[in-house]
Design an enzyme around this catalytic site. Structure first.
Site, short mmCIF file in Angstrom:
data_model
loop_
_atom_site.label_atom_id
_atom_site.label_comp_id
_atom_site.label_asym_id
_atom_site.label_seq_id
_atom_site.Cartn_x
_atom_site.Cartn_y
_atom_site.Cartn_z
N CYS A 173 -30.12 38.59 -49.95
CA CYS A 173 -31.43 39.24 -50.08
C CYS A 173 -32.44 38.61 -49.12
CB CYS A 173 -31.93 39.15 -51.52
SG CYS A 173 -31.05 40.22 -52.68
N HIS B 79 -53.36 29.92 -34.08
CA HIS B 79 -52.49 28.87 -33.58
C HIS B 79 -52.18 27.84 -34.67
CE1 HIS B 79 -53.14 29.47 -28.97
NE2 HIS B 79 -52.71 30.56 -29.57
N CYS C 64 -31.29 35.47 -53.50
CA CYS C 64 -30.03 34.93 -52.99
C CYS C 64 -30.03 35.00 -51.46
CB CYS C 64 -28.85 35.71 -53.57
SG CYS C 64 -28.70 37.39 -52.89
N CYS D 73 -58.70 25.69 -29.79
CA CYS D 73 -58.02 24.72 -30.66
C CYS D 73 -58.58 23.31 -30.47
CB CYS D 73 -56.53 24.74 -30.39
SG CYS D 73 -55.72 26.28 -30.86
N GLU E 236 -52.35 24.64 -34.74
CA GLU E 236 -53.35 23.59 -34.96
C GLU E 236 -54.45 24.06 -35.91
OE1 GLU E 236 -52.43 23.56 -30.45
OE2 GLU E 236 -52.27 24.92 -32.15
N HIS F 293 -29.59 44.25 -56.43
CA HIS F 293 -30.51 43.18 -56.81
C HIS F 293 -31.94 43.70 -56.85
CE1 HIS F 293 -27.56 39.79 -55.38
NE2 HIS F 293 -27.03 40.61 -56.28
N CYS G 170 -54.56 23.93 -26.92
CA CYS G 170 -55.08 24.71 -25.81
C CYS G 170 -56.61 24.68 -25.79
CB CYS G 170 -54.59 26.15 -25.90
SG CYS G 170 -55.35 27.08 -27.24
#
EC number: 3.5.4.38
Length: 382
Positions: A100, A253, A97, A289, A255, A66, A284
């Site tokens: 793969c 992260h 596929c 974040c 978020e 392939h 966190c």
């Protein structure tokens, strides 16, 4: 093996392109898969083109014949240095596929210095469960999978076809076919999470081990005449992006990845929206974040945020402060109950019709975590 299959070509002929890249959703009589590629080396904020070419793969033979496997064999055979970061883009006549996809997922796992974008003219057996699940696995492995639009067809025509100076001319129902395939792919990738991934990472036992990854399921609703209307095109799943110190990338992260995604959602400032997160860990403090989310809410007053967390970070006073920071910014922070777990299972998990099966202690853990969160938000936690 035919050396033409293993080694890349520079370009293909016009008739070959038109015959094999036609975006008719169901197309018969195509015994080859064509793959046009670009490999770029990341250098700071810019990318340096390293190589381009075309592979032709045989559809009905073993996977090593392939086009995708021919590319991997060629790419790995160059023995490129691991300290360099590579950006690979494929324009393919069919999506890969399942066999793969398994090899591609393994390749991406073993090569954190490589990113892969696959833009496909058609979806291969998109109505078959195994092929749909393979696309989910490919996306979960870190590959970006899209449907070729007009600009990408025109780009391939200019860069990978002996076009003899002629412009790319789209065929009958080009736009209609693209719209169908684009919508179908989005529907497939909505159900991104594997069932085992969900149950492993969203288990709400506070004492679970080896759950360092954060998973975030999200949905966006628009307020319409007092009613929240779900926007199906703005639903999905994110997880932490792994760090790659060789490239100077320290990870990101889930978020923050959602905040990166927001501009593409094109939320109208004149409308009111509600974003809901179902998240395996509460945001966190140490990675910023909570602070970034607070800044986002302050800058986007037309957006409301609800956060349902399976577990909370509260072992450190700073993490408790992060939860209070989110509350003060207007976010609604709650603990996931049975109803939220079941909703996530039904909405964001490739469950194949299987109902949600709660784990031992789910309700007890949820009640205990709710008490801890309530104490923190009322400034009663230690």
């Amino acid at each position: 093996m035919n050396p033409q299959i293993r080694n890349p070509m520079e370009r293909m002929y016009r008739d070959t392109f038109y015959d094999n890249f036609e975006n008719e959703p169901i197309l018969y009589g195509r015994s080859y898969t064509w793959l046009c590629y670009e490999v770029k080396i990341k250098r700071g904020r810019s990318n340096l083109l390293w190589d381009t070419g075309v592979f032709r793969g045989q559809v009905y033979f073993k996977p090593q014949y392939h086009a995708e496997m021919c590319f991997l064999s060629w790419f790995c055979g160059n023995q490129l240095p691991a300290y360099k970061c590579f950006q690979i883009t494929w324009f393919v006549s069919w999506t890969p596929c399942p066999d793969c996809v398994a090899k591609l997922a393994e390749f991406l796992s073993e090569h954190p210095n490589v990113t892969l974008t696959i833009s496909a003219a058609r979806l291969y057996y998109y109505w078959e469960r195994d092929y749909r699940r393979a696309l989910c696995r490919l996306s979960q492995a870190g590959a970006r999978v899209t449907i070729m639009d007009y600009e990408e067809f025109a780009y391939c025509w200019e860069n990978f076809v002996y076009n003899e100076g002629q412009q790319f001319m789209p065929w009958y129902k080009f736009d209609e076919n693209y719209a169908f395939l684009h919508r179908t792919l989005k529907e497939i990738l909505r159900y991104l999470m594997d069932p085992d991934t969900f149950t492993f990472n969203f288990n709400n036992d506070p004492l679970v081990l080896r759950r360092r990854q954060t998973y975030l399921c999200y949905e966006v609703e628009r307020l319409d005449n007092g009613t929240w209307v779900l926007m199906d095109q703005h639903m999905g799943f994110l997880c932490n992006e792994a760090k790659n110190l060789l490239c100077g990338f320290y990870g990101r992260h889930a978020e923050l990845r959602f905040l990166d995604l927001v501009p593409s959602l094109q939320l109208d400032p004149a409308q009111i929206y509600r974003v809901t997160w179902f998240i395996s860990w509460s945001p966190c403090f140490s990675w910023g974040c909570a602070g970034e989310v607070r800044a986002f809410l302050q800058e986007n007053t037309h957006v409301r945020l609800r956060i349902f967390a399976a577990r909370i970070y509260d072992y450190d006073p700073l993490y408790k402060e992060a939860l209070q920071m989110l509350r003060d910014a207007g976010a609604q922070v709650s603990i996931m109950t049975y109803d939220e777990f079941e909703y996530c299972w039904d909405t964001f998990v490739y469950r194949q019709g299987c109902p949600f099966q709660p784990w031992d202690g789910l309700e007890e853990h949820s009640q205990a975590l709710s008490g801890r969160l309530r104490a923190i938000l009322q400034n009663q936690g230690n």
